[in-house]
Motif scaffolding. Sequence first.
Motif, PDB file in Angstrom:
ATOM      1  N   ASN A 193       0.822  -1.211   0.000  1.00  0.00           N
ATOM      2  CA  ASN A 193       0.000   0.000   0.000  1.00  0.00           C
ATOM      3  C   ASN A 193       0.856   1.261   0.000  1.00  0.00           C
ATOM      4  O   ASN A 193       0.522   2.241  -0.675  1.00  0.00           O
ATOM      5  CB  ASN A 193      -0.943   0.019   1.208  1.00  0.00           C
ATOM      6  CG  ASN A 193      -2.227  -0.728   0.947  1.00  0.00           C
ATOM      7  OD1 ASN A 193      -2.534  -1.102  -0.172  1.00  0.00           O
ATOM      8  ND2 ASN A 193      -2.988  -0.957   1.997  1.00  0.00           N
ATOM      9  N   ALA A 194       1.946   1.242   0.745  1.00  0.00           N
ATOM     10  CA  ALA A 194       2.821   2.417   0.779  1.00  0.00           C
ATOM     11  C   ALA A 194       3.425   2.680  -0.601  1.00  0.00           C
ATOM     12  O   ALA A 194       3.437   3.825  -1.075  1.00  0.00           O
ATOM     13  CB  ALA A 194       3.927   2.210   1.817  1.00  0.00           C
TER      14      ALA A 194
ATOM     15  N   ALA B 170       0.657   3.869  -2.892  1.00  0.00           N
ATOM     16  CA  ALA B 170       0.209   5.223  -2.544  1.00  0.00           C
ATOM     17  C   ALA B 170       1.163   6.262  -3.133  1.00  0.00           C
ATOM     18  O   ALA B 170       0.727   7.272  -3.690  1.00  0.00           O
ATOM     19  CB  ALA B 170       0.105   5.381  -1.023  1.00  0.00           C
TER      20      ALA B 170
ATOM     21  N   ALA C  82       0.414   6.366  -6.723  1.00  0.00           N
ATOM     22  CA  ALA C  82      -0.866   7.031  -6.982  1.00  0.00           C
ATOM     23  C   ALA C  82      -0.740   8.552  -6.926  1.00  0.00           C
ATOM     24  O   ALA C  82      -1.409   9.260  -7.674  1.00  0.00           O
ATOM     25  CB  ALA C  82      -1.925   6.556  -5.979  1.00  0.00           C
ATOM     26  N   PHE C  83       0.135   9.044  -6.042  1.00  0.00           N
ATOM     27  CA  PHE C  83       0.313  10.494  -5.952  1.00  0.00           C
ATOM     28  C   PHE C  83       1.341  11.011  -6.964  1.00  0.00           C
ATOM     29  O   PHE C  83       1.329  12.185  -7.307  1.00  0.00           O
ATOM     30  CB  PHE C  83       0.687  10.914  -4.526  1.00  0.00           C
ATOM     31  CG  PHE C  83      -0.489  10.934  -3.606  1.00  0.00           C
ATOM     32  CD1 PHE C  83      -1.385  11.997  -3.620  1.00  0.00           C
ATOM     33  CD2 PHE C  83      -0.730   9.880  -2.741  1.00  0.00           C
ATOM     34  CE1 PHE C  83      -2.490  12.012  -2.791  1.00  0.00           C
ATOM     35  CE2 PHE C  83      -1.827   9.882  -1.902  1.00  0.00           C
ATOM     36  CZ  PHE C  83      -2.715  10.958  -1.922  1.00  0.00           C
TER      37      PHE C  83
ATOM     38  N   ARG D 146      -7.390   8.323  -7.984  1.00  0.00           N
ATOM     39  CA  ARG D 146      -6.496   8.195  -6.835  1.00  0.00           C
ATOM     40  C   ARG D 146      -7.260   7.643  -5.628  1.00  0.00           C
ATOM     41  O   ARG D 146      -6.797   6.721  -4.954  1.00  0.00           O
ATOM     42  CB  ARG D 146      -5.874   9.553  -6.509  1.00  0.00           C
ATOM     43  CG  ARG D 146      -4.798   9.503  -5.463  1.00  0.00           C
ATOM     44  CD  ARG D 146      -4.095  10.851  -5.335  1.00  0.00           C
ATOM     45  NE  ARG D 146      -3.311  11.124  -6.532  1.00  0.00           N
ATOM     46  CZ  ARG D 146      -3.502  12.172  -7.340  1.00  0.00           C
ATOM     47  NH1 ARG D 146      -4.434  13.059  -7.088  1.00  0.00           N
ATOM     48  NH2 ARG D 146      -2.743  12.344  -8.404  1.00  0.00           N
TER      49      ARG D 146
ATOM     50  N   LEU E 194      -6.477   4.074  -3.719  1.00  0.00           N
ATOM     51  CA  LEU E 194      -6.119   4.076  -2.297  1.00  0.00           C
ATOM     52  C   LEU E 194      -7.156   3.307  -1.477  1.00  0.00           C
ATOM     53  O   LEU E 194      -6.798   2.537  -0.575  1.00  0.00           O
ATOM     54  CB  LEU E 194      -5.971   5.507  -1.785  1.00  0.00           C
ATOM     55  CG  LEU E 194      -4.824   6.313  -2.397  1.00  0.00           C
ATOM     56  CD1 LEU E 194      -4.893   7.761  -1.942  1.00  0.00           C
ATOM     57  CD2 LEU E 194      -3.484   5.689  -2.074  1.00  0.00           C
TER      58      LEU E 194
END
Length: 119
Positions: A36-37, A40, A43-44, A53, A57
């Motif tokens: 996930n990190a 993320a 995604a950003f 986004r 997330l």
Amino acid sequence: MWQQILRVRQRAIWSWDGFVHVYRTEASLMQWLMANAVFAVLAFALPLSAGERGLLLMGGIIVLAAECLNTAIERVVDDIGTDKRDAAKYAKDCGSAAVAVTAIAVGVAWVCVLVGLAI
């Protein structure tokens, strides 16, 4: 009103206790947190819409929720007994499948978003 606030507070404490238990006892949760990190950050870093986004997330967080539910199923099954039983195996396998299915769903969402960027 204060009673409602105290109930919300207590529920938050119980939820956090459950999450900490899964974190301490299931290595797979750490793997999903690391994934996930990474995603993320991606995604950003990518030029995504707020909706894209948010969807990506949210999907990652849903995988974490599925992992917590899978752990809950495992704990209940193990608490009932340690004997080899078909129903216990199927319950645990179904919990694991739920994690896998949610992860596949997030993967599909990522593919759709990335293909949309490439077009």
